[in-house]
Write a protein that holds these residues in place. Structure first.
Motif, mmCIF file in Angstrom:
data_model
loop_
_atom_site.group_PDB
_atom_site.id
_atom_site.type_symbol
_atom_site.label_atom_id
_atom_site.label_comp_id
_atom_site.label_asym_id
_atom_site.label_seq_id
_atom_site.Cartn_x
_atom_site.Cartn_y
_atom_site.Cartn_z
ATOM 1 N N ASP A 95 -23.802 -1.638 -52.747
ATOM 2 C CA ASP A 95 -23.493 -0.466 -53.576
ATOM 3 C C ASP A 95 -22.888 -0.879 -54.910
ATOM 4 O O ASP A 95 -23.208 -0.296 -55.965
ATOM 5 N N ARG A 96 -21.988 -1.870 -54.886
ATOM 6 C CA ARG A 96 -21.382 -2.327 -56.139
ATOM 7 C C ARG A 96 -22.438 -2.892 -57.076
ATOM 8 O O ARG A 96 -22.423 -2.631 -58.287
ATOM 9 N N ASP A 127 -24.524 -0.076 -58.487
ATOM 10 C CA ASP A 127 -23.766 0.673 -59.485
ATOM 11 C C ASP A 127 -23.731 -0.071 -60.813
ATOM 12 O O ASP A 127 -23.789 0.536 -61.884
ATOM 13 N N GLU A 128 -23.614 -1.387 -60.750
ATOM 14 C CA GLU A 128 -23.606 -2.177 -61.977
ATOM 15 C C GLU A 128 -24.947 -2.069 -62.692
ATOM 16 O O GLU A 128 -25.026 -2.102 -63.920
ATOM 17 N N ASP A 158 -15.790 -7.652 -46.939
ATOM 18 C CA ASP A 158 -17.208 -7.398 -47.207
ATOM 19 C C ASP A 158 -18.110 -7.970 -46.123
ATOM 20 O O ASP A 158 -19.249 -7.499 -45.961
#
Length: 494
Positions: free
Chosen positions: A436-437, A440-441, A427
């Motif tokens: 992005d993660r 998305d959460e 990362d």
């Protein structure tokens, strides 16, 4: 990469323990300030002429030698003398190397306290973690050694233990049986060797340490912010910047470290556990020495040419080779320490950016110091065979900055709530993946519900779904008829 703790070779190994750590003129017994150097009692250029001997220097030299033996003798029987590292000897060697304790004035103490209070006020705007400083202290180099030794013990002990067990395991079984009664003595000698190396390393590091957590771990007690004014004064003079601005900048880094370790109470234990995990992967390969011994013919002792041919590979060819089979643990530790340093840098940059006139210059200086491998990084690497790669710290700082800008400081700092939530090594090269993660959460649950409802409406999934769909259509039609029948009728007519 440097050799692990106890095996690192350095050009300063022959340094006289009484030399000042910052004195470049006396490095090693043959150096300019050593006993065999140009100004030493046995070197040229002394009071006795070229290559002469100065009898007046013999007394002080013998006195220093006696003090060294005395400190070693007391360290062999005092507390901390047992175990894989003789920490009492390490303390004595470090103190002997540091010499006289400098005086810390009341004005320096007041300046440090004011700097920490101001830094804490500014950090409130850049992180969700509450203030972690409960007391501010100023340390001399000697106090830093005293206060940091308990943490160094937790870091160095597992590495030294594994080195000892790996070395014993590499010995042939017959040799272990023959040396059985001597193994205890060998352990004690090994502990003294490790202790001597640790003491020399701390003696060189202590005068350059600017605040207690500079290495990446807070060496003081929980809630104690410690600044080192003697080193800070020298640092400010070197940069030609106002001392108070430098003090506030460093105080902010110290306070940010304490906030992070207080806000993520698992972090300190995790770092130490990863060091222990790395240490358990140490292996010692003595195959070169075994091959040399098996090929050694007594007749070669009478033929120097053949003996020289066998030794042509040098000590590195036949000596023990230290490797580590757990490079994954090393990568995790380097990433974790880089994430700590990067988070601190991101928070401090936001906190002081528009408040300190010299903030940009100080940060750039700090990044260069990290890139060049400052005293802290070099000591950490030489003492435990681990290296905090400054390049990764810079990338980690950029990651935390971008994450904070994208999702806010609350979501950013929430990643420290559990180790499994933290970014990994990959990362650091791709901050967008972390962002992005997190995004998305934030939207994932609602979008998931919408997708399920859409699927049930379109597929007529189940009686409940059908009834729900019929009711929705009825409401949209605005009449009291059985809209399911009407729809069917209209469909037929069409």
């Amino acid at each position: 990469m440097n050799q692990p703790f106890g095996f690192s070779a350095s050009d300063d190994d022959g340094r006289d323990d009484n030399d000042s750590p910052g004195n470049d003129s006396g490095s090693g017994p043959g150096g300019p300030g050593g006993p065999f150097g140009p100004g030493g009692p046995f070197g040229g250029g002394g009071a006795g002429g070229a290559g002469g001997f100065d009898p007046s220097q013999l007394g002080p030299m013998l006195a220093q030698f006696g003090q060294m033996l005395g400190s070693m003798g007391s360290a062999m029987s005092g507390s901390g003398s047992s175990g894989p590292v003789n920490y009492q000897l390490a303390r004595n060697v470090a103190f002997q190397s540091l010499g006289r304790t400098p005086v810390v004035t009341d004005s320096s103490r007041s300046a440090a306290e004011d700097a920490v209070r101001l830094a804490e006020l500014w950090l409130d705007d850049t992180t969700q973690f509450p203030a972690g400083v409960h007391r501010t202290e100023v340390w001399t180099p000697q106090q830093w050694v005293e206060q940091s030794l308990p943490t160094w013990e937790k870091i160095c002990t597992p590495v030294a233990e594994q080195m000892n067990s790996a070395t014993k395991g590499a010995m042939p079984e017959e040799a272990q049986q023959l040396a059985g009664p001597l193994l205890g003595m060998l352990d004690q000698m090994g502990g003294m060797g490790f202790g001597m190396q640790l003491g020399q390393g701390l003696g060189k590091l202590a005068p350059a340490v600017l605040f207690s957590s500079e290495v990446g771990l807070p060496f003081g007690d929980d809630g104690v912010a410690a600044l080192c004014p003697v080193a800070i004064d020298a640092f400010a003079d070197e940069l030609e910047l106002p001392r108070q601005e430098v003090m506030v900048f460093l105080a902010a880094r110290e306070a940010a470290h304490l906030r992070l370790f207080a806000g993520a109470p698992w972090l300190r234990a995790r770092v130490l556990a990863t060091v222990d995990e790395y240490a358990r992967g140490i292996r010692v390969d003595t195959s070169g020495l075994d091959d040399f011994a098996s090929n050694l013919d007594p007749s070669m002792l009478q033929d120097p040419a053949k003996l020289q041919e066998m030794l042509s590979g040098g000590a590195e060819a036949i000596g023990p080779k230290v490797t580590n089979v757990n490079e994954a643990a090393l990568g995790r530790l380097e990433t974790l320490l880089a994430l700590v340093e990067g988070w601190v840098d991101a928070c401090v940059t936001d906190a002081v950016g528009e408040r300190l006139p010299s903030a940009d210059k100080l940060r750039e200086m700090w990044l260069r110091r990290r890139a060049a491998g400052g005293s802290a990084e070099q000591a950490f690497s030489s003492l435990v065979g681990l290296e905090l790669r400054p390049r990764r710290a810079r990338e980690a700082s950029e990651l935390w900055r971008r994450v904070g800008a994208a999702v806010g400081t609350e979501r950013r700092d929430g990643l420290w709530s559990h180790p499994d939530l933290l970014p990994v090594g990959e990362d650091l090269d791709n901050p967008a993946a972390v962002i992005d993660r997190l995004l998305d959460e934030t939207t994932g649950d609602q979008s998931g519900v919408d997708e399920i409802e859409k699927f049930l409406r379109e597929s007529g999934g189940g009686a409940d779904a059908g009834e729900s769909g019929d009711r929705g259509e009825s409401e949209s039609d605005g009449n009291g008829k059985n809209e399911g029948s009407s729809d069917n009728g209209r469909t037929s007519e069409d």
